[in-house]
Design an enzyme around this catalytic site. Structure first.
Site, mmCIF file in Angstrom:
data_model
loop_
_atom_site.group_PDB
_atom_site.id
_atom_site.type_symbol
_atom_site.label_atom_id
_atom_site.label_comp_id
_atom_site.label_asym_id
_atom_site.label_seq_id
_atom_site.Cartn_x
_atom_site.Cartn_y
_atom_site.Cartn_z
ATOM 1 N N ASN A 188 0.826 -1.215 0.000
ATOM 2 C CA ASN A 188 0.000 0.000 0.000
ATOM 3 C C ASN A 188 0.859 1.263 0.000
ATOM 4 O O ASN A 188 0.362 2.361 0.250
ATOM 5 C CB ASN A 188 -0.888 0.031 1.252
ATOM 6 C CG ASN A 188 -1.868 -1.120 1.273
ATOM 7 O OD1 ASN A 188 -2.469 -1.439 0.251
ATOM 8 N ND2 ASN A 188 -2.029 -1.750 2.416
ATOM 9 N N HIS A 216 -14.249 -2.593 5.430
ATOM 10 C CA HIS A 216 -13.079 -3.257 6.000
ATOM 11 C C HIS A 216 -13.417 -3.925 7.342
ATOM 12 O O HIS A 216 -14.302 -3.469 8.074
ATOM 13 C CB HIS A 216 -11.989 -2.198 6.210
ATOM 14 C CG HIS A 216 -10.668 -2.751 6.594
ATOM 15 N ND1 HIS A 216 -10.200 -2.753 7.882
ATOM 16 C CD2 HIS A 216 -9.700 -3.325 5.840
ATOM 17 C CE1 HIS A 216 -8.991 -3.298 7.917
ATOM 18 N NE2 HIS A 216 -8.662 -3.652 6.689
ATOM 19 N N GLU A 252 -16.171 3.751 2.778
ATOM 20 C CA GLU A 252 -14.744 3.987 2.521
ATOM 21 C C GLU A 252 -14.635 4.870 1.280
ATOM 22 O O GLU A 252 -15.352 4.644 0.296
ATOM 23 C CB GLU A 252 -14.023 2.660 2.267
ATOM 24 C CG GLU A 252 -13.980 1.790 3.513
ATOM 25 C CD GLU A 252 -13.366 0.409 3.265
ATOM 26 O OE1 GLU A 252 -12.543 0.258 2.341
ATOM 27 O OE2 GLU A 252 -13.738 -0.512 4.003
ATOM 28 N N SER A 292 -10.886 -0.984 -0.089
ATOM 29 C CA SER A 292 -9.551 -1.571 0.011
ATOM 30 C C SER A 292 -9.343 -2.782 -0.885
ATOM 31 O O SER A 292 -8.219 -3.056 -1.288
ATOM 32 C CB SER A 292 -9.251 -1.952 1.459
ATOM 33 O OG SER A 292 -10.194 -2.889 1.926
ATOM 34 N N ASP A 324 -14.024 6.473 5.890
ATOM 35 C CA ASP A 324 -12.691 5.909 6.092
ATOM 36 C C ASP A 324 -11.850 6.279 4.871
ATOM 37 O O ASP A 324 -12.131 5.844 3.759
ATOM 38 C CB ASP A 324 -12.830 4.384 6.255
ATOM 39 C CG ASP A 324 -11.492 3.691 6.492
ATOM 40 O OD1 ASP A 324 -10.465 4.201 6.004
ATOM 41 O OD2 ASP A 324 -11.487 2.627 7.136
ATOM 42 N N HIS A 364 -7.301 4.546 2.086
ATOM 43 C CA HIS A 364 -6.607 4.397 0.797
ATOM 44 C C HIS A 364 -6.676 5.655 -0.071
ATOM 45 O O HIS A 364 -6.208 5.640 -1.203
ATOM 46 C CB HIS A 364 -7.162 3.181 0.043
ATOM 47 C CG HIS A 364 -6.852 1.902 0.750
ATOM 48 N ND1 HIS A 364 -5.659 1.240 0.596
ATOM 49 C CD2 HIS A 364 -7.559 1.202 1.668
ATOM 50 C CE1 HIS A 364 -5.652 0.177 1.378
ATOM 51 N NE2 HIS A 364 -6.791 0.131 2.034
ATOM 52 N N LYS A 422 -0.261 3.666 4.796
ATOM 53 C CA LYS A 422 -0.423 3.324 3.375
ATOM 54 C C LYS A 422 0.347 4.358 2.547
ATOM 55 O O LYS A 422 1.576 4.296 2.525
ATOM 56 C CB LYS A 422 -1.904 3.206 3.066
ATOM 57 C CG LYS A 422 -2.519 2.144 4.015
ATOM 58 C CD LYS A 422 -3.924 1.830 3.787
ATOM 59 C CE LYS A 422 -4.548 1.080 4.956
ATOM 60 N NZ LYS A 422 -3.949 -0.200 5.289
HETATM 61 C C1 LIG Z 1 -10.283 0.715 4.645
HETATM 62 C C2 LIG Z 1 -9.302 0.420 5.721
HETATM 63 N N1 LIG Z 1 -9.493 0.940 6.931
HETATM 64 C C3 LIG Z 1 -8.639 0.707 7.936
HETATM 65 C C4 LIG Z 1 -7.531 -0.090 7.759
HETATM 66 C C5 LIG Z 1 -6.604 -0.344 8.900
HETATM 67 O O1 LIG Z 1 -5.506 0.518 8.838
HETATM 68 P P1 LIG Z 1 -4.133 0.120 9.519
HETATM 69 O O2 LIG Z 1 -3.418 -0.775 8.571
HETATM 70 O O3 LIG Z 1 -3.446 1.426 9.755
HETATM 71 O O4 LIG Z 1 -4.463 -0.573 10.804
HETATM 72 C C6 LIG Z 1 -7.280 -0.646 6.508
HETATM 73 C C7 LIG Z 1 -6.088 -1.497 6.303
HETATM 74 O O5 LIG Z 1 -5.920 -2.219 5.393
HETATM 75 C C8 LIG Z 1 -8.187 -0.392 5.457
HETATM 76 O O6 LIG Z 1 -7.995 -0.920 4.246
#
Ligand SMILES: Cc1ncc(COP(=O)(O)O)c(C=O)c1O
Length: 376
Positions: A35, A123, A166, A170, A195, A198, A229
């Site tokens: 990422n 996620h 999101e 992801s 969220d 990404h 990321k």
């Molecule tokens: C949409 C989304 N939110 C939250 C997270 C979690 O983030 P972190 O890797 O910083 O724990 C991810 C991780 O892949 C994600 O894809």
């Protein structure tokens, strides 16, 4: 010691369905999997800025305790002020990861009488956070606002309504219809949570994400920005109004009951944010995404790729063993792209998730898609 037989059975089930997970150390294959969209994780410039700053700082290896006890330092507060300004919000609160941030927000904010609606492709950290809250939760069909609206109107309403999406999904790489959601939030009276894991660093004039890019800040109750990321470091922040931040400081258990982010991480995030003002890597990334999509068409792979304009480009192969076989063949040719299996994605949706980076060359993009076209 004898390992519980029920758990052994579960492992065996995974083995039989070709979906057993295992760890393998990162190698220096050509990266179409991480990422690290802008290459910040390996940036010497960022590394040197951090090291020079740390050399002139008072020694502070760990932060010694929770933010509410001995672990709150001026560097945390300075970073949070900078993040609030950067993301155009009143306040920001640091968490040790995006996973923690989602749990911390979603387990504490929705109350028993509230209703939570989440996109079905959300996620795991969003789902886990919601599960820990006492509110009733409902999934709606991916990016389907009619389904969302219908579910909201057919649900008995007592308290607040929260809708969680999101900005960039992801596993599919497509985007939430944020403008329409912002509009709907006013009509249907819900609080929108986005969220931006990404999209942070990738979209917006300085990489502030999609809400800032689309000037939707006033419509959003909370955003989750992660730094592991595109920023190439670690940690996350929840952004929102002062009242939200004050509420989280008082009620968010993953914020309260953990050792605070260390100085090194905070300094790295601070410099990474500053480096985003240089748009060069972001522009190259966009060119590479465009080229990747051109090559999908060139090698006639449109049927297997999910349509996405983001760095996440997924090819659905729908068989765990085939997905593994193809990624192994790519590995033999020096390319790293990861198989994504159920339960991370629904059964029958197993895929190879390609991540495009600013540091991928056109030749690499052409080669990996040529190889894919010969393997599928
Ligand atoms: C949409 C989304 N939110 C939250 C997270 C979690 O983030 P972190 O890797 O910083 O724990 C991810 C991780 O892949 C994600 O894809």
């Amino acid at each position: 010691m004898k390992f519980p037989s029920k758990l052994l059975d579960k492992l065996q089930e995974r083995q039989l369905s070709s979906s057993l997970r295992s760890l393998s150390a990162q190698t220096d294959l050509i990266d179409f999997s991480s990422n690290d969209y802008l290459g910040f994780s390996k940036s010497e410039q960022l590394f040197d800025l951090v090291m020079n700053k740390l050399k002139t700082s008072q020694a502070q290896n760990g932060s010694t305790g929770s933010r509410l006890l001995s672990g709150n330092f001026s560097f945390h507060e300075a970073l949070e002020s900078k993040l609030a300004e950067f993301f155009h919000t009143e306040g920001a609160l640091l968490f040790n990861s995006g996973y923690d941030a989602n749990i911390g927000l979603l387990a504490s904010v929705p109350q028993r009488e509230d209703r939570v609606f989440y996109d079905e492709f959300s996620h795991a950290s969003i789902r886990d956070g919601i599960r820990l809250s006492h509110a009733k939760a409902f999934g709606f069909r991916h990016n389907d606002l009619e389904d969302l609206q219908q579910k909201i109107t057919s649900t008995e309403r007592e308290g607040e309504i929260y809708v969680i999406v999101e900005a960039v999904y992801s596993m599919d790489g497509d985007m939430a219809p944020l403008k329409e959601l912002a509009h709907l939030s006013e009509i249907a009276g819900f609080k929108l949570i986005v969220d931006e894991a990404h999209s942070t660093g990738v979209y917006g004039e300085k990489g502030q994400g999609m809400i800032v890019e689309q000037e939707l800040e006033p419509y959003v109750f909370a955003r989750i920005h992660t730094f592991g990321k595109a920023l190439g470091c670690h940690g996350a922040a929840v952004t929102g109004d002062h009242s939200l931040i004050q509420y989280l400081v008082n009620f968010s258990r993953p914020f309260i009951y953990t050792t605070a982010m260390p100085l090194h991480t905070a300094v790295t995030i601070q410099f990474a944010i500053e480096m985003l003002s240089d748009t060069k890597e972001r522009k190259i990334l966009q060119h590479n995404i465009t080229y990747f999509k051109e090559m999908i068409a060139h090698f006639k792979l449109q049927d297997i790729f999910i349509n996405s304009a983001s760095p996440i480009q997924s090819a659905v192969i729908a068989s765990p063993s085939r997905v593994k076989e193809v990624t192994t063949k790519l590995k033999e040719q020096n390319f790293d792209a990861k198989p994504i299996l159920s339960p991370t994605v629904p059964l029958g949706q197993e895929r190879i998730r390609f991540c495009v980076h600013s540091y991928n060359t056109y030749d690499e993009i052409q080669e990996i898609l040529f190889l894919l076209s010969t393997f599928v």
